[in-house]
Design an enzyme around this catalytic site. Structure first.
Site, PDB file in Angstrom:
ATOM      1  N   ASN A 171       0.652  -1.219  -0.082  1.00 22.70           N
ATOM      2  CA  ASN A 171      -0.046  -0.004  -0.149  1.00 22.70           C
ATOM      3  C   ASN A 171       0.880   1.336   0.108  1.00 22.70           C
ATOM      4  OD1 ASN A 171      -1.499   1.930   0.507  1.00 22.70           O
ATOM      5  ND2 ASN A 171      -2.490   1.411   2.527  1.00 22.70           N
ATOM      6  N   TRP A 172       1.045   1.777  -1.171  1.00 22.37           N
ATOM      7  CA  TRP A 172       1.862   2.839  -1.326  1.00 22.37           C
ATOM      8  C   TRP A 172       1.427   4.301  -0.767  1.00 22.37           C
ATOM      9  CZ3 TRP A 172       5.858   3.552  -5.651  1.00 22.37           C
ATOM     10  CH2 TRP A 172       6.652   2.616  -5.638  1.00 22.37           C
ATOM     11  N   LYS A 173       0.163   4.300  -0.316  1.00 22.56           N
ATOM     12  CA  LYS A 173      -0.396   5.558   0.199  1.00 22.56           C
ATOM     13  C   LYS A 173      -0.295   6.675  -0.590  1.00 22.56           C
ATOM     14  CE  LYS A 173      -0.099   3.241   4.754  1.00 22.56           C
ATOM     15  NZ  LYS A 173      -0.198   3.384   6.081  1.00 22.56           N
ATOM     16  N   HIS A 224      -9.861   1.534   4.708  1.00 22.20           N
ATOM     17  CA  HIS A 224      -8.521   1.602   5.359  1.00 22.20           C
ATOM     18  C   HIS A 224      -8.844   2.628   6.679  1.00 22.20           C
ATOM     19  CE1 HIS A 224      -4.377   2.764   6.414  1.00 22.20           C
ATOM     20  NE2 HIS A 224      -4.009   1.461   5.743  1.00 22.20           N
ATOM     21  N   GLU A 228      -6.793   4.776   7.681  1.00 24.72           N
ATOM     22  CA  GLU A 228      -6.766   6.557   7.445  1.00 24.72           C
ATOM     23  C   GLU A 228      -7.930   7.173   6.781  1.00 24.72           C
ATOM     24  OE1 GLU A 228      -2.907   5.591   5.696  1.00 24.72           O
ATOM     25  OE2 GLU A 228      -2.030   5.214   7.543  1.00 24.72           O
ATOM     26  N   GLU A 285      -5.955  -4.872  10.332  1.00 20.56           N
ATOM     27  CA  GLU A 285      -5.025  -3.997  10.565  1.00 20.56           C
ATOM     28  C   GLU A 285      -5.324  -3.319  11.812  1.00 20.56           C
ATOM     29  OE1 GLU A 285      -2.710  -2.863   6.608  1.00 20.56           O
ATOM     30  OE2 GLU A 285      -4.468  -1.603   6.982  1.00 20.56           O
ATOM     31  N   GLY A 345       1.984   1.998  11.177  1.00 23.50           N
ATOM     32  CA  GLY A 345       3.032   3.097  10.902  1.00 23.50           C
ATOM     33  C   GLY A 345       3.730   3.367  12.168  1.00 23.50           C
ATOM     34  N   SER A 369       2.655  -2.505  10.271  1.00 25.02           N
ATOM     35  CA  SER A 369       4.164  -2.624  10.493  1.00 25.02           C
ATOM     36  C   SER A 369       4.931  -3.739  10.374  1.00 25.02           C
ATOM     37  CB  SER A 369       4.264  -2.276  12.001  1.00 25.02           C
ATOM     38  OG  SER A 369       4.058  -0.918  12.510  1.00 25.02           O
ATOM     39  N   GLY A 418       2.483  -1.491   4.347  1.00 26.82           N
ATOM     40  CA  GLY A 418       2.660   0.043   3.888  1.00 26.82           C
ATOM     41  C   GLY A 418       4.075   0.557   3.895  1.00 26.82           C
TER      42      GLY A 418
HETATM   43  P1  PGA Z   1       2.485   0.107   7.433  1.00 31.32           P
HETATM   44  O1  PGA Z   1       1.149   0.352   6.877  1.00 31.32           O
HETATM   45  O2  PGA Z   1       2.868  -1.138   7.176  1.00 31.32           O
HETATM   46  O3  PGA Z   1       3.339   1.166   7.202  1.00 31.32           O
HETATM   47  O4  PGA Z   1       2.317   0.052   9.109  1.00 31.32           O
HETATM   48  C1  PGA Z   1       0.090  -0.590   6.716  1.00 31.32           C
HETATM   49  C2  PGA Z   1      -1.179   0.036   6.038  1.00 31.32           C
HETATM   50  O5  PGA Z   1      -1.496   1.058   6.363  1.00 31.32           O
HETATM   51  O6  PGA Z   1      -1.811  -0.885   5.138  1.00 31.32           O
END
Ligand code: PGA
Length: 253
Positions: free
Chosen positions: A13-15, A96, A98, A167, A173, A212, A233
């Protein structure tokens, strides 16, 4: 109950990261994906990179990180599921945390998006997960159960069109991850909830862990019997770390 019989799935997931100058890194990831054919690999790219990635990649699914619930119309700045298909995406991440937090997306909104994505022919990666406060107050299972029940349409969506990513919000993160037992327990809750809403074991979606995941902890997570892959991520942004996770997934099969 055991690991899903299909290949493990490793999704990046490149966000909101990545410019056209990153297309060579994406090509590197694709080469690694081609090498480890026992692992299914996908990249959820920002909208702007989807056409370039889709035109270039041979072994990697390309997806998006959001879509609108409607297929067209006066929704300035939005992108529909049909548009994603049109520019080469084959899957979309929905729900997600976020977006649930930053864009105030509730379960009802997520369910409408899931329906639109499936109708347009996209595979859906549905994210669920509890906050730290919800975990500390013993509500984690109930929160995740409710997200599942309320974010999915009434009629079960069969694998491989649906994948669930657990998640925990507090793990995204942060460098923190639940211990193996907590991941297994929540994956069991998800499995049982899906069964209770009509998913027979034969059409059970794959269950990913996300939050993470790194080159250092991937092997331990991916070897858990109820974990069918990972949503990654930060560690998906660099070809070396993401490649290492793909390689570890191939060893975990
Ligand atoms: P992260 O993000 O691996 O940086 O914790 C995962 C995600 O939000 O899908």
């Amino acid at each position: 109950m055991s690991r899903h019989s299909s290949r493990p799935l490793i999704l990046g997931n490149w966000k909101m990261n990545g410019l056209s100058t990153d297309l060579p890194a994406i090509r590197n990831i694709d080469e690694i994906a081609g090498f480890y054919a026992g692992v299914e690999v996908g990249l959820a790219l920002p909208f702007t990179l989807i056409p370039g990635g889709a035109a270039m990649l041979k072994h990697t699914m390309i997806g998006a990180q959001n879509c609108h619930a409607r297929q067209r119309g006066a929704f300035t700045g939005e992108v529909s599921a049909a548009m994603l298909v049109d520019c080469g995406a084959s899957f979309v991440i929905l729900g997600h945390s976020e977006r649930r937090q930053g864009q105030s997306e509730d379960n009802d909104t997520v369910r409408q998006k899931v329906r639109a994505a499936i109708e347009a022919g996209l595979k859906v990666i549905l994210c669920v997960g509890e906050s730290l406060q919800q975990r500390e107050t013993g509500q984690a299972d109930a929160v995740v159960r409710r997200q599942l029940v309320e974010s999915l349409p009434n009629a079960p969506i069969a694998a491989p069109l649906l994948t669930i990513a657990y998640e925990p919000v507090w793990a995204i993160g942060t460098g923190l991850t639940p211990d193996a037992q907590a991941i297994e327990e929540m994956h069991r809750v998800i499995h049982d909830t899906l069964q209770s809403i009509g998913h027979p074991p034969s059409t059970m979606p794959r269950l990913l862990y996300g939050g993470s995941v790194s080159a250092d902890n991937a092997a331990d997570i991916l070897r858990l019997p109820l974990v069918d892959g990972a949503l990654v991520g930060n560690a998906s942004l660099g070809a070396p770390s993401f490649s290492s996770i793909i390689r570890q997934a191939s060893c975990a099969t």
